[in-house]
Scaffold this motif. Sequence first.
Motif, mmCIF file in Angstrom:
data_model
loop_
_atom_site.group_PDB
_atom_site.id
_atom_site.type_symbol
_atom_site.label_atom_id
_atom_site.label_comp_id
_atom_site.label_asym_id
_atom_site.label_seq_id
_atom_site.Cartn_x
_atom_site.Cartn_y
_atom_site.Cartn_z
ATOM 1 N N GLN A 119 -0.255 7.620 9.656
ATOM 2 C CA GLN A 119 -1.514 6.942 9.366
ATOM 3 C C GLN A 119 -2.655 7.759 9.964
ATOM 4 O OE1 GLN A 119 -0.723 3.195 11.269
ATOM 5 N NE2 GLN A 119 -1.479 3.894 13.257
ATOM 6 N N MET A 192 -3.300 5.134 -0.825
ATOM 7 C CA MET A 192 -3.059 3.700 -0.642
ATOM 8 C C MET A 192 -3.424 3.202 0.756
ATOM 9 S SD MET A 192 -2.362 3.060 -3.646
ATOM 10 C CE MET A 192 -2.261 1.273 -3.409
ATOM 11 N N VAL A 193 -4.267 3.959 1.449
ATOM 12 C CA VAL A 193 -4.774 3.528 2.755
ATOM 13 C C VAL A 193 -6.099 2.802 2.536
ATOM 14 C CG1 VAL A 193 -5.737 4.326 4.953
ATOM 15 C CG2 VAL A 193 -3.650 5.365 4.056
ATOM 16 N N PRO A 194 -6.250 1.572 3.019
ATOM 17 C CA PRO A 194 -7.520 0.848 2.859
ATOM 18 C C PRO A 194 -8.667 1.603 3.541
ATOM 19 C CG PRO A 194 -5.768 -0.651 3.532
ATOM 20 C CD PRO A 194 -5.228 0.735 3.696
ATOM 21 N N LEU A 195 -9.738 1.780 2.796
ATOM 22 C CA LEU A 195 -10.903 2.509 3.310
ATOM 23 C C LEU A 195 -12.147 1.632 3.252
ATOM 24 C CD1 LEU A 195 -10.457 5.885 1.357
ATOM 25 C CD2 LEU A 195 -9.626 5.364 3.659
ATOM 26 N N SER A 219 -16.550 7.494 3.703
ATOM 27 C CA SER A 219 -15.555 6.447 3.960
ATOM 28 C C SER A 219 -14.903 6.620 5.318
ATOM 29 C CB SER A 219 -14.479 6.453 2.865
ATOM 30 O OG SER A 219 -13.757 7.682 2.868
ATOM 31 N N PRO A 221 -11.223 5.083 7.232
ATOM 32 C CA PRO A 221 -10.023 4.248 7.128
ATOM 33 C C PRO A 221 -10.171 2.989 7.970
ATOM 34 C CG PRO A 221 -9.434 6.549 7.482
ATOM 35 C CD PRO A 221 -10.914 6.448 7.696
ATOM 36 N N GLU A 222 -9.760 1.856 7.418
ATOM 37 C CA GLU A 222 -9.879 0.608 8.157
ATOM 38 C C GLU A 222 -9.148 0.676 9.500
ATOM 39 O OE1 GLU A 222 -8.736 -2.712 5.750
ATOM 40 O OE2 GLU A 222 -10.677 -2.772 4.728
ATOM 41 N N ARG A 258 -14.769 -2.125 0.284
ATOM 42 C CA ARG A 258 -13.383 -1.799 0.603
ATOM 43 C C ARG A 258 -12.700 -1.243 -0.634
ATOM 44 N NH1 ARG A 258 -8.104 -3.980 0.658
ATOM 45 N NH2 ARG A 258 -6.995 -3.700 2.642
ATOM 46 N N CYS A 260 -9.003 1.025 -2.042
ATOM 47 C CA CYS A 260 -7.660 1.497 -1.733
ATOM 48 C C CYS A 260 -7.168 2.256 -2.960
ATOM 49 C CB CYS A 260 -6.725 0.316 -1.410
ATOM 50 S SG CYS A 260 -5.115 0.790 -0.761
#
Length: 266
Positions: A119, A192-195, A219, A221-222, A258, A260
Amino acid sequence: VVPAVPDLFVSVARQCLASGKKRKCLSMCECRSLAAQIQAVDLGLKPALLYDLNSAEPSQIQHYLRCLQAAGRVSKALHLLVMDGNVIIINLDVCILSLEELLRQNTVVLMDVSWGNAQPATADFRLSGMEASVRGVLDSLRTLMSDDPLICVVDTQTCASWNLCSLFGILLGYPAVYWFDLIHNAENCLGMVPLQVIRVTACWEAVARGNRCCLYSFSIPEELVSETQSALDTWCNRLRAQFSQQSAFSELAISTDRVCLPHVAL
């Protein structure tokens, strides 16, 4: 008769920046968007702008800047920084001050999104090699004179080992920038990483009724929001203070969305 401001920006861009075998001109929308971005750089709301509208040569972009200056539409002598074929229009004074502050206080968060990571994570500015790269760019910028829109070309061999993705983010003034290990793989782990996508928009007053344009878009990453929040807050507060000192733009808005995505290109 001096053309109306929007018309002048369109005519100058089309005259100077046509590219390709058929000398294709920029659209009216592209011309006006570029002019708004240039004015934001001139005012110091942005330290720099990556020119990516077409394949115009650095000499053409320099001529474009000279024409805007001759028409009194930008107040400072903007410069061009060319790295690996990429042209960046910079506010020299703002860029130098920003890079010097970064080296003193480590004001930018480096986000490691290397392919092998499970991650995203934060990275050390010095150990990543970015400190040396920033010093190299700073040394190049200091060779420029502030009274003429000169072109600074960084030797391709010099910047071959630099992470240009990170450097561009730093030069463009982002509070957090992506970094990845160039040695192992140029891909990243953001699929597929939430940003969280941060966008800064404002109305450009040169166009009747105001033309809302995007001044920044980047952006985070969350997963790294908490680690970057302090830098982001400081950046937003500084931008608001700078915005209040000018009148070319109005209605500043900072929004967060948000997303992804299966693949993220850097």
